[in-house]
Scaffold this active site. Sequence first.
Site, PDB file in Angstrom:
ATOM      1  CB  CYS A   2      26.894 -10.071  22.952  1.00 40.57           C
ATOM      2  SG  CYS A   2      26.049 -11.131  21.758  1.00 40.57           S
ATOM      3  CG  LEU A  51      21.919  -7.545  19.529  1.00 39.40           C
ATOM      4  CD1 LEU A  51      20.598  -6.962  20.017  1.00 39.40           C
ATOM      5  CD2 LEU A  51      22.757  -6.458  18.871  1.00 39.40           C
ATOM      6  CG  ASN A  75      30.856  -8.135  21.202  1.00 41.46           C
ATOM      7  OD1 ASN A  75      29.810  -8.087  20.572  1.00 41.46           O
ATOM      8  ND2 ASN A  75      31.686  -7.104  21.282  1.00 41.46           N
ATOM      9  N   GLY A  76      30.330 -10.712  18.798  1.00 41.66           N
ATOM     10  CA  GLY A  76      30.704 -10.557  17.399  1.00 41.66           C
ATOM     11  C   GLY A  76      29.971 -11.497  16.479  1.00 41.66           C
ATOM     12  CB  THR A 324      36.699  14.401  15.789  1.00 41.20           C
ATOM     13  OG1 THR A 324      37.487  15.578  15.689  1.00 41.20           O
ATOM     14  CG2 THR A 324      36.137  14.059  14.423  1.00 41.20           C
ATOM     15  NE  ARG A 327      32.567  17.630  14.482  1.00 41.39           N
ATOM     16  CZ  ARG A 327      33.764  18.049  14.090  1.00 41.39           C
ATOM     17  NH1 ARG A 327      34.361  19.025  14.745  1.00 41.39           N
ATOM     18  NH2 ARG A 327      34.379  17.490  13.078  1.00 41.39           N
TER      19      ARG A 327
END
Length: 492
Positions: A2, A51, A75-76, A324, A327
């Site tokens: 979340c 979520l 969150n988790g 990185t 990308r």
Amino acid sequence: MCGILACLASTDDGPAMRARVLALSRRQRHRGPDWSGMFQWKNSFLAHERLAIIDPASGDQPLFNEDKTVSVCVNGEIYNYKELREQILAKHPNKKFATDSDCEVISHLWEDHGEKVAGMLDGMFSFVILDTRDGTFYAARDPIGITSLYIGWGKDGSVWVASEMKCLKDECLKFQQFPPGHYYSSKTMSFTRYYNPQFYLEFEASPPQCPSTPYDAKVLREAFEAAVVKRMMSDVPFGVLLSGGLDSSLVAAIASRAIKSSDSVWGNKLHSFCVGLPGSPDLKAGREVAEFLGTDHHEFTFTVQEGIDAISDVIQHIETYDVTTIRASTPMFLMSRKIKALGVKMVLSGEGSDEVFGGYLYFHKAPNREEFFQETVRKVQALYQFDCLRANKSTMAWGVEARVPFLDKQFLNVAMAIDPAEKMINKAEGRMEKYILRKAFDTPEDPYLPAHVLWRQKEQFSDGVGYSWIDGLKDHANNVVSDQMLAAAQHR
């Protein structure tokens, strides 16, 4: 997962401040599109963008203890919540839980254990507790930093905590990454490290020590199988990211076996997902592994131009300019949007293996077991700045949660205790990178993967999606940034 935002001990408790916190929380609603929650106590605010993965019907946040004097914004995912719930009920048989959420245990554990709570959790998490009995607050982040978390300090002395920096940048004089494996307490206004595994203590010893546990293929294999299976806990459709490389293929193989023998409401066939430029190595390898495992496989392609067009959005979401990371995040960002469109909210992913087992090709230069071990610990401790950040924010940009079994707490205890001499690369002896992980799953009588996949050399994620992705980025940079512009960059 979340999005959480906390404003603690502000000097303003009026409706305008409440509206401001809600507006700031809205900046990370992509992380939690299912519901928004807010709790205010005097001059402290907890905001949540949900979520819904576990208990979608009744697990809205913030969550509370039984008499609602302790609130928590999380969150988790807490994988050992059922065991913790049993412990709580054994001590308090008449206690009532308001939801079936995995996160509600945190508020009840706080009542009994106080600041020890973070160390009792097995999972990936960031959370803030507000105790209205004495006005104290407490924030914590998971051991490795799988979940993103930032902390800042406002002009009025307030403390702010958020899943993403964009919620803090306009309100805080200073903000920073919240260190993994730590908690922050209002009682001391300081950080305390609660995660102190043996391999950290060996790394920090003076002189440094080195683990020496003999390699046992069965122990390693069973520890990783347990790490994958515990992460299949879900009340919504889920799948696995499958590039066809060793790490994602092992996760998929274990998950596929587990789901076939389960009574999941989502059926007994695992969904797998792969992304790449047309004809890329990952698409070919992922397809081959999916056929071997019998997954319901989904391939997504993108063009170099589509990737370039997405970069500004990627940077906005992942909140880093690390080359990185950007990308590698871009294909994952594009794939996550497609995954969400299929109705999937959670995926398993293979991050962390290279750090734990010394899988990067430069590890073949390690001069001895001691240096090899030191470097693996350094890499694990830095994951929150790079691969964990990518995996978390690239997926959560579209409301998809990524779970990473290679960073399971129990699995790390097993894998990091192995004598690093066993992990070292020795081509003369036929020992390639991650040899002991490959060997643990080399079971010809009941193969997890085709042998040539099990022993395939590593591709960088952004290479595997198609070599022209990196070349295309270089060409684009050369076209839009002149030598003069680059020379003057420090003055911009």
